[in-house]
Design an enzyme around this catalytic site. Structure first.
Site, PDB file in Angstrom:
ATOM      1  N   SER A 136       0.833  -1.208   0.000  1.00 53.84           N
ATOM      2  CA  SER A 136       0.000   0.000   0.000  1.00 53.84           C
ATOM      3  C   SER A 136       0.865   1.255   0.000  1.00 53.84           C
ATOM      4  CB  SER A 136      -0.932  -0.021   1.225  1.00 53.84           C
ATOM      5  OG  SER A 136      -0.207  -0.309   2.395  1.00 53.84           O
ATOM      6  N   GLU A 165       0.827   5.451   1.156  1.00 57.81           N
ATOM      7  CA  GLU A 165       0.145   6.465   1.976  1.00 57.81           C
ATOM      8  C   GLU A 165       0.428   7.878   1.452  1.00 57.81           C
ATOM      9  OE1 GLU A 165       0.288   6.026   6.343  1.00 57.81           O
ATOM     10  OE2 GLU A 165       0.910   8.128   6.395  1.00 57.81           O
ATOM     11  N   ASP A 199      -1.762  13.159  16.875  1.00 56.08           N
ATOM     12  CA  ASP A 199      -0.899  14.006  17.714  1.00 56.08           C
ATOM     13  C   ASP A 199      -1.375  15.431  17.633  1.00 56.08           C
ATOM     14  OD1 ASP A 199       1.038  12.147  18.595  1.00 56.08           O
ATOM     15  OD2 ASP A 199       1.871  12.130  16.561  1.00 56.08           O
ATOM     16  N   PHE A 250      11.590  14.220  11.080  1.00 56.58           N
ATOM     17  CA  PHE A 250      10.480  13.263  11.291  1.00 56.58           C
ATOM     18  C   PHE A 250      10.887  12.206  12.314  1.00 56.58           C
ATOM     19  CE2 PHE A 250       8.563  13.480   6.695  1.00 56.58           C
ATOM     20  CZ  PHE A 250       8.054  14.728   6.981  1.00 56.58           C
ATOM     21  N   HIS A 271       3.996  -1.026   3.530  1.00 54.08           N
ATOM     22  CA  HIS A 271       3.179   0.192   3.431  1.00 54.08           C
ATOM     23  C   HIS A 271       4.152   1.357   3.252  1.00 54.08           C
ATOM     24  CE1 HIS A 271      -0.270   2.848   4.399  1.00 54.08           C
ATOM     25  NE2 HIS A 271       0.577   3.565   5.121  1.00 54.08           N
TER      26      HIS A 271
HETATM   27  P1  FAD Z   1      -2.133   4.856  20.812  1.00 49.80           P
HETATM   28  O1  FAD Z   1      -2.258   3.433  20.387  1.00 49.80           O
HETATM   29  O2  FAD Z   1      -3.220   5.423  21.655  1.00 49.80           O
HETATM   30  O3  FAD Z   1      -0.730   4.992  21.555  1.00 49.80           O
HETATM   31  C1  FAD Z   1      -0.188   6.249  21.892  1.00 49.80           C
HETATM   32  C2  FAD Z   1       0.748   6.123  23.088  1.00 49.80           C
HETATM   33  O4  FAD Z   1      -0.022   5.911  24.261  1.00 49.80           O
HETATM   34  C3  FAD Z   1       1.721   4.952  23.054  1.00 49.80           C
HETATM   35  O5  FAD Z   1       2.885   5.340  23.733  1.00 49.80           O
HETATM   36  C4  FAD Z   1       0.989   3.870  23.820  1.00 49.80           C
HETATM   37  O6  FAD Z   1       1.902   2.930  24.381  1.00 49.80           O
HETATM   38  C5  FAD Z   1       0.312   4.695  24.894  1.00 49.80           C
HETATM   39  N1  FAD Z   1      -0.947   4.119  25.351  1.00 49.80           N
HETATM   40  C6  FAD Z   1      -1.930   3.584  24.583  1.00 49.80           C
HETATM   41  N2  FAD Z   1      -2.968   3.204  25.348  1.00 49.80           N
HETATM   42  C7  FAD Z   1      -2.648   3.515  26.625  1.00 49.80           C
HETATM   43  C8  FAD Z   1      -3.304   3.407  27.864  1.00 49.80           C
HETATM   44  N3  FAD Z   1      -4.540   2.886  27.947  1.00 49.80           N
HETATM   45  N4  FAD Z   1      -2.671   3.867  28.994  1.00 49.80           N
HETATM   46  C9  FAD Z   1      -1.438   4.401  28.934  1.00 49.80           C
HETATM   47  N5  FAD Z   1      -0.757   4.533  27.763  1.00 49.80           N
HETATM   48  C10 FAD Z   1      -1.350   4.102  26.628  1.00 49.80           C
HETATM   49  N6  FAD Z   1      -1.255  10.755  13.021  1.00 49.80           N
HETATM   50  C11 FAD Z   1      -2.240  11.596  12.610  1.00 49.80           C
HETATM   51  O7  FAD Z   1      -2.494  12.620  13.255  1.00 49.80           O
HETATM   52  N7  FAD Z   1      -2.951  11.337  11.465  1.00 49.80           N
HETATM   53  C12 FAD Z   1      -2.740  10.246  10.711  1.00 49.80           C
HETATM   54  O8  FAD Z   1      -3.399  10.035   9.697  1.00 49.80           O
HETATM   55  C13 FAD Z   1      -1.706   9.325  11.126  1.00 49.80           C
HETATM   56  N8  FAD Z   1      -1.453   8.187  10.431  1.00 49.80           N
HETATM   57  C14 FAD Z   1      -0.550   7.277  10.920  1.00 49.80           C
HETATM   58  C15 FAD Z   1      -0.372   6.058  10.252  1.00 49.80           C
HETATM   59  C16 FAD Z   1       0.527   5.113  10.720  1.00 49.80           C
HETATM   60  C17 FAD Z   1       0.661   3.801   9.991  1.00 49.80           C
HETATM   61  C18 FAD Z   1       1.306   5.391  11.886  1.00 49.80           C
HETATM   62  C19 FAD Z   1       2.304   4.403  12.403  1.00 49.80           C
HETATM   63  C20 FAD Z   1       1.140   6.599  12.555  1.00 49.80           C
HETATM   64  C21 FAD Z   1       0.210   7.550  12.096  1.00 49.80           C
HETATM   65  N9  FAD Z   1      -0.013   8.757  12.763  1.00 49.80           N
HETATM   66  C22 FAD Z   1      -0.982   9.622  12.320  1.00 49.80           C
HETATM   67  C23 FAD Z   1       0.756   9.089  13.971  1.00 49.80           C
HETATM   68  C24 FAD Z   1       0.022   8.655  15.257  1.00 49.80           C
HETATM   69  O9  FAD Z   1      -1.193   9.368  15.382  1.00 49.80           O
HETATM   70  C25 FAD Z   1       0.943   8.971  16.426  1.00 49.80           C
HETATM   71  O10 FAD Z   1       2.019   8.089  16.432  1.00 49.80           O
HETATM   72  C26 FAD Z   1       0.261   9.037  17.779  1.00 49.80           C
HETATM   73  O11 FAD Z   1       1.173   9.641  18.710  1.00 49.80           O
HETATM   74  C27 FAD Z   1      -0.125   7.691  18.349  1.00 49.80           C
HETATM   75  O12 FAD Z   1      -1.189   7.151  17.709  1.00 49.80           O
HETATM   76  P2  FAD Z   1      -1.680   5.649  18.025  1.00 49.80           P
HETATM   77  O13 FAD Z   1      -2.915   5.461  17.266  1.00 49.80           O
HETATM   78  O14 FAD Z   1      -0.592   4.685  17.855  1.00 49.80           O
HETATM   79  O15 FAD Z   1      -1.992   5.838  19.600  1.00 49.80           O
END
Ligand code: FAD
Length: 276
Positions: A7, A9, A100, A207, A257
Site C-alpha cells: 500500500s 500512503e 498528535d 520526522f 506500506h
Molecule cells: P495509541 O495506540 O493510543 O498509543 C499512543 C501512546 O499511548 C503509546 O505510547 C501507547 O503505548 C500509549 N498508550 C496507549 N494506550 C494507553 C493506555 N490505555 N494507557 C497508557 N498509555 C497508553 N497521526 C495523525 O495525526 N494522522 C494520521 O493520519 C496518522 N497516520 C498514521 C499512520 C501510521 C501507519 C502510523 C504508524 C502513525 C500515524 N499517525 C498519524 C501518527 C500517530 O497518530 C501517532 O504516532 C500518535 O502519537 C499515536 O497514535 P496511536 O494510534 O498509535 O496511539
C-alpha cells in the site's frame, strides 16, 4: 494475486497545485496495482475534507483507498459524524489512530487512546469497517516501558482492529523481534512494516526525532556526509531501503506500506528493484 498487502500512503494536499501533483502521483503508483492507498487525517479533524476528497478521487478511478481517522481533540459526535460520512460513501476500510496535537496545545476531546477509538468504531458501525491500527517496533516516543507498547497494541486488537501498520524503521531486527513478541502476547493480526524512502536527510532527521524512529549511526553519518548532494542521498537511500524491504519480505513480512510523502518516484523505484 499476491496475498501480501502492498500500500501507499499520502497526506491531503492543501493547494490546487498539490492536488494536481498528488493525482499524478497516485495515477503513476496505481499502475503497480497496490492493494490500497491511504490518506492521513489531521488532529481534531483539521484535514477532514481533504482526506475524504483525496480518498474519493482515488476510489472514483476504481482503486481501493482507505481514509485515516484520528480521535485526539475530537468528541464522540465528531467521530460518529465522520464515520457516517465514510460509510455513506461506501468506504469500508480505515486506519484508526489517536493522532498528535501540535506542540503547545493541551489534550482535549473525549478520547485518550486509539483503543478507545477502535471500540467506538465497532460499537457504532459493527463489522462495517476493516480497521488498521498503528504499532511501533522501535517504541512510541511516549512509551516508557517496552512491555507497555505491547499492552497498548493488544488493547487495540482486542477492541476490534483487523491489521496493523508499523511506524517506519531502518533496523530490521526491531521489526522481527516486535512481531515475535506480539505473537507471544497473543496478537495474531498481520503486522505490515511501514517504509519511509529516503529523499531528503534534514526532513528525515526531523520526522525521525518526532516519531521515535532511529536512523542508525552508520546511515546518519553517510547521509550527513552527502550535504546537499541530493543525487547521492537518493541513490544511497534507494539501496538501503530496497535492502531493508527485501529482508523484510524474505523474513515473512505480510506486505509493505510506503510513506510516499506524495511522491511516486522513490517508492516506485524500490518496488521495481524488489521485482514486485
Ligand atoms: P495509541 O495506540 O493510543 O498509543 C499512543 C501512546 O499511548 C503509546 O505510547 C501507547 O503505548 C500509549 N498508550 C496507549 N494506550 C494507553 C493506555 N490505555 N494507557 C497508557 N498509555 C497508553 N497521526 C495523525 O495525526 N494522522 C494520521 O493520519 C496518522 N497516520 C498514521 C499512520 C501510521 C501507519 C502510523 C504508524 C502513525 C500515524 N499517525 C498519524 C501518527 C500517530 O497518530 C501517532 O504516532 C500518535 O502519537 C499515536 O497514535 P496511536 O494510534 O498509535 O496511539
Amino acid at each position: 494475486m499476491d496475498a501480501r498487502a502492498f500500500s501507499f500512503e499520502f497526506f491531503p494536499p492543501r493547494t490546487a497545485e498539490g492536488k494536481e501533483k498528488l493525482r499524478t502521483t497516485w495515477q503513476t503508483l496505481a499502475k503497480l496495482k497496490p492493494r490500497f492507498f491511504s490518506c492521513t487525517y489531521g488532529a481534531g479533524g483539521s484535514t477532514r475534507e481533504g482526506t475524504l476528497e483525496t480518498v474519493l478521487d482515488i476510489r472514483a478511478a476504481g482503486h481501493e483507498a482507505a481514509p485515516h481517522i484520528s480521535c485526539v481533540a475530537s468528541t464522540r459526535d465528531d467521530v460518529a459524524t465522520q464515520l457516517e460520512r465514510y460509510k455513506s460513501n461506501g468506504i469500508r476500510h480505515i486506519v484508526a489512530l489517536r493522532g498528535d496535537l501540535p506542540s503547545g496545545l493541551g489534550a482535549s476531546g473525549e478520547f485518550r487512546y486509539a483503543n478507545e477509538l477502535v471500540s467506538f468504531i465497532r460499537s457504532r458501525t459493527g463489522d462495517w469497517f476493516h480497521i488498521e491500527v498503528a504499532c511501533y517496533p522501535e517504541y512510541h516516543p511516549q512509551t516508557r516501558w517496552a512491555k507497555d507498547e505491547l499492552v497498548a497494541f493488544k488493547r487495540k486488537v482486542e477492541a476490534g482492529a483487523n491489521a496493523a501498520i508499523t511506524q517506519y524503521f531502518y533496523n530490521v531486527d526491531a521489526y522481527f523481534r516486535f512481531v515475535d513478541e506480539a505473537r507471544k502476547a497473543g496478537i495474531q493480526v498481520p503486522i505490515v512494516p511501514g517504509i519511509m524512502p529516503i529523499g531528503n536527510f534534514s526532513q528525515l532527521a526531523r520526522f525521525s526525532e518526532a516519531c521515535g524512529a532511529e536512523i542508525p549511526r552508520w546511515m546518519r553519518i553517510k547521509l550527513e556526509g552527502y550535504h546537499d548532494d541530493t543525487t547521492s542521498i537518493r541513490a544511497f537511500g534507494l539501496d538501503v531501503v530496497t535492502d531493508l524491504c527485501k529482508r523484510l519480505l524474505e523474513g515473512g513480512a505480510p506486505g509493505l506500506h510506503f510513506y510516499t510523502l506524495n511522491q511516486a518516484t522513490l517508492s516506485a523505484e524500490i518496488w521495481k528493484r524488489l521485482g514486485l
